[in-house]
Design an enzyme around this catalytic site. Structure first.
Site, PDB file in Angstrom:
ATOM      1  NE  ARG A  21      -2.304  -1.506   3.437  1.00  0.00           N
ATOM      2  CZ  ARG A  21      -2.834  -1.505   4.659  1.00  0.00           C
ATOM      3  NH1 ARG A  21      -4.072  -1.081   4.831  1.00  0.00           N
ATOM      4  NH2 ARG A  21      -2.138  -1.919   5.688  1.00  0.00           N
ATOM      5  CG  ASN A  39      -4.234  -4.582   3.004  1.00  0.00           C
ATOM      6  OD1 ASN A  39      -3.687  -4.489   1.908  1.00  0.00           O
ATOM      7  ND2 ASN A  39      -3.558  -4.600   4.142  1.00  0.00           N
TER       8      ASN A  39
END
Length: 757
Positions: A21, A39
């Site tokens: 990320r 996620n």
């Protein structure tokens, strides 16, 4: 708006807990794109919006240059209408769907974290739990997905303001690093005496001081407790052996750095790569004659198992000591490694003089991995910490979720679904309640984390294996019995992405055969779904059953009695050493009472080792055969002759080999030469057997599997002979050739049969 596009992207694989990320955030903002990343149960979801060419550049970079710890298996994308929303954010994790996200293995401490730990001006100076997005605990602390802090054992440690600032800063290396912590808010070390009372002072310095004085200490690591002693201190190593009840099996040694490793062992480029890899396994290396370690670290062994520090605590401890230490599993022999703090003192208090522990819980116990290098590639011996739960990609789909329950020794289990096989960490030998519980808890944990509900359960044919009994007790599943040696060959096939058919050579200690004898020296013509037994070693009795494994002189008696038809030369040392019990054991073998027949290659190695070297009893599995490899003269290229008898299946007459060994021994030939000629003979048996099967219409690909092929001398010479005859040779690279790979083979067989339904 007409010149903007918005792409919706899903990235699957090991993409959580590896800085994906933050990487996406940096890439998107650097390109001036808007959108979000987060996620979910499948992996990482992304939305990016901007000019078409810029979005395409983003997707291209995503595919070509993911973060170093990521393993991207699939990137899917599509276009949706642009929203015009400005800015790029990391959104909260999404939950609720089927869990498909993968979990990263534990990763050795990175260079950036080591620099911080060594900098007196840094707030993490000397901190034993320093980690970042690129390193630290993963599998051993996670109990659910998505991989977020609340789903780990770090949930109990609230981040301080400084750590929270790093965690939320996209420019920081710890941006969304779930185990982030520091001395102000994270776990802390304690040094306890053998009664559990805290010892004042710096715990690392106190531990180093006690070790330097010859103490034996328990040290809590990533996946459990280790027992430590200074490797060069003979008294400390002797005490550790005596207290742990581990008579001969080699100890692993942790060295401070590569330079220290080279002072103890010869290290080639492939072995250096293994030592310094992110997994930081124990690597079996050829020891130097001048290696400064106590004799009892690896008694009578030409090899040492070395590893480099892989946690901040190890780096701090080895830095203070400046000398290699024995670092072996924290257990009494044959028990699982201790990993729960409350169990440490009750179970290890009689071994350790003190305990270096901490308050970060371990969710899943995990032993160290062990590997060798073969022809520049990995040859796993024990696949565990640093590798698990990294999934093995499969060349064929698994239609329904399969559980492979594994064997009895070196136990692992395997859950397979779709294109993935999740082979578990090393469980151990299923010989007691604690190990069985570790197995059942492990299955439940994998099923929960990866959302896998077994529909098909594969098991060994041996009715007394605890893994078999576990399988048969499960309800609402389809059961598939898989012959042990077929599972070995299927494991090698799955390891290499080959469906077969192949000539499978499966050499090991023993496995339950389809004819109720104990197989172990097998030539199979096999694919994933089935096999034909095309060749085997001649059978001999195992007088006393399991006692013949623990006392290999019994196998020597059986093989000698068969080879000489009862007229065994009385001047043989093995006969003289066991004269008072020889006739009784031979009589047992002849009557077939408590003496099951076996075609085991491992038991033949045991017999020859006893005849040549005098190892009448073993203290760990495979000891006699391992020593036979150790003795062999690597320069000797002579080989004993051995003809193959009959067809369908052909038989390898062990009697010829045993007589040749005895004749050389009685003629005064050096044991090192005899050991080498025997190895060379078995390599020729492999090549001759495979050539005969190919001449009969068999395949020209050979798969070598089973614990005997951990023997690098045999593996190397058999492979060379086969290749010289034009065979393609498959060996293991991702799972062990020993019983640690059986569960993968079982799952592969069950899935193949499922596809044929």
């Amino acid at each position: 708006m007409s010149r903007r596009v918005r792409a919706v992207v899903l990235v699957e694989g090991i993409v959580q807990g590896v800085g994906f990320r933050p990487f996406v955030y940096g890439l998107a903002t650097g390109l001036g794109l808007d959108g979000l990343v987060g996620n979910d149960e499948r992996g990482v979801f992304i939305e990016v919006e901007g000019a078409p060419a810029t979005v395409e550049e983003f997707l291209s970079t995503l595919r070509k240059s993911p973060p170093p710890l990521a393993l991207v298996e699939r990137i899917s994308s599509g276009l949706v209408p642009a929203t015009g929303e400005a800015g790029f954010v990391i959104s909260g994790s999404a939950t609720g769907g089927p869990r498909r996200a993968l979990v990263s293995p534990d990763v050795a401490t990175c260079a950036d974290c080591l620099r911080e730990m060594g900098d007196p001006a840094d707030r993490r100076y000397g901190y034993a739990f320093t980690n970042c997005t690129n390193c630290g605990p993963r599998f051993t602390i996670v109990h659910g997905v998505p991989y977020d802090r609340p789903n780990t054992t770090m949930a109990a440690f609230a981040m301080c303001a400084d750590c929270a600032r790093e965690y939320h800063d996209p420019a920081d290396r710890r941006f969304h690093a779930q185990p982030v912590c520091c001395p102000a808010c994270g776990p802390r070390l304690r040094l306890l005496d053998s009664g559990g009372e805290e010892i004042a002072g710096d715990p690392v310095e106190g531990t180093a001081r006690l070790l330097g004085r010859g103490g034996v200490l328990a040290v809590k690591g990533l996946g459990g407790y280790h027992l430590a002693a200074v490797a060069a201190c003979a008294d400390a190593v002797t005490a550790l052996r005596e207290r742990k009840h581990r008579e001969d099996k080699p100890f692993a040694v942790m060295v401070p750095d590569l330079e220290a490793a080279r002072r103890l062992c010869d290290v080639d480029a492939a072995e250096e790569a293994l030592l310094t890899s992110r997994a930081r396994p124990i690597v079996l290396l050829r020891r130097r004659a001048d290696a400064e370690v106590a004799p009892l670290v690896a008694p009578g062994n030409r090899w040492l198992g070395l590893m480099l520090p892989y946690t901040p605590l190890h780096h701090l401890l080895l830095g203070r000591l400046g000398t290699p230490i024995v670092l072996t599993s924290g257990n009494v022999s044959d028990e699982p490694i201790v990993y729960v703090d409350e169990d440490a003192i009750p179970r290890l208090g009689g071994i350790a003089d003190a305990f270096l522990t901490h308050d970060r819980p371990i969710h899943m116990r995990t032993d160290d991995s062990v590997v060798r290098a073969f022809r520049g590639e990995d040859l796993p011996i024990r696949r565990s910490r640093g590798y698990v739960p990294h999934p093995l990609t499969l060349a064929w789909p698994v239609p329904r979720t399969v559980l492979g329950c594994g064997a009895e020794l070196k136990h692992t289990f395997c859950l397979a679904r779709g294109g993935h096989a999740f082979v578990s960490h090393h469980i151990g030998d299923l010989e007691n309640y604690e190990t069985l519980r570790s197995f059942t808890e492990g299955v439940d944990h994998f099923a929960r984390v990866f959302d896998l509900a077994p529909e098909v359960v594969a098991h060994d044919l041996h009715p007394e294996y605890l893994s078999t009994k576990y399988a048969l007790a499960r309800e609402g599943v389809d059961l598939v019995g898989v012959q042990h040696h077929h599972a070995h060959i299927a494991s090698c096939l799955a390891d290499n992405g080959v469906a077969g058919p192949v000539i499978g050579v499966a050499f090991d200690g023993l496995g339950y055969g389809e004819d109720a004898t104990l197989w172990g020296g097998e030539f199979l013509v096999a694919d994933l779904a089935g096999f034909t037994r095309a060749g085997r070693l001649a059978t001999v009795p195992m007088p006393g059953g399991a006692a013949a494994i623990r006392q290999p002189w019994r196998m020597a008696a059986a093989h000698l009695d068969a080879a000489y038809e009862g007229d065994v030369p009385a001047d043989l040392a093995v006969v003289r050493r066991n004269a008072d019990r020889w006739e009784a054991v031979v009589a047992l073998a002849r009557r077939g009472v408590s003496a099951p027949l076996t075609s085991s290659m491992g038991r033949l190695f045991d017999a020859v080792a006893t005849i040549v070297g005098g190892r009448d009893a073993i203290t760990y599995e495979g000891q006699a055969a391992i020593e036979l490899e150790q003795w062999a003269d690597q320069a000797e290229d002579g080989a004993y002759g051995c003809r193959l008898v009959g067809r369908e299946p052909f038989v390898v007459p062990c009697a010829e080999l045993v007589r040749a060994v005895v004749e050389d021994l009685r003629a005064g030939t050096a044991p090192a030469v005899i050991a080498a000629r025997f190895h060379n003979a078995i390599a020729h048996v492999v090549a001759d057997g495979c050539a005969r099967l190919r001449e009969s219409g068999g395949p020209d690909t050979v798969a070598l599997s089973g614990g005997v092929f951990q023997n690098l001398l045999l593996l190397g010479r058999a492979t060379a002979l086969l290749e010289a005859r034009g065979f393609r040779v498959l060996t293991h690279h991702r799972v062990p050739p020993n019983d640690g790979g059986i569960s993968l083979g079982q799952a592969a067989v069950a899935a193949a049969r499922d596809r044929l339904r």
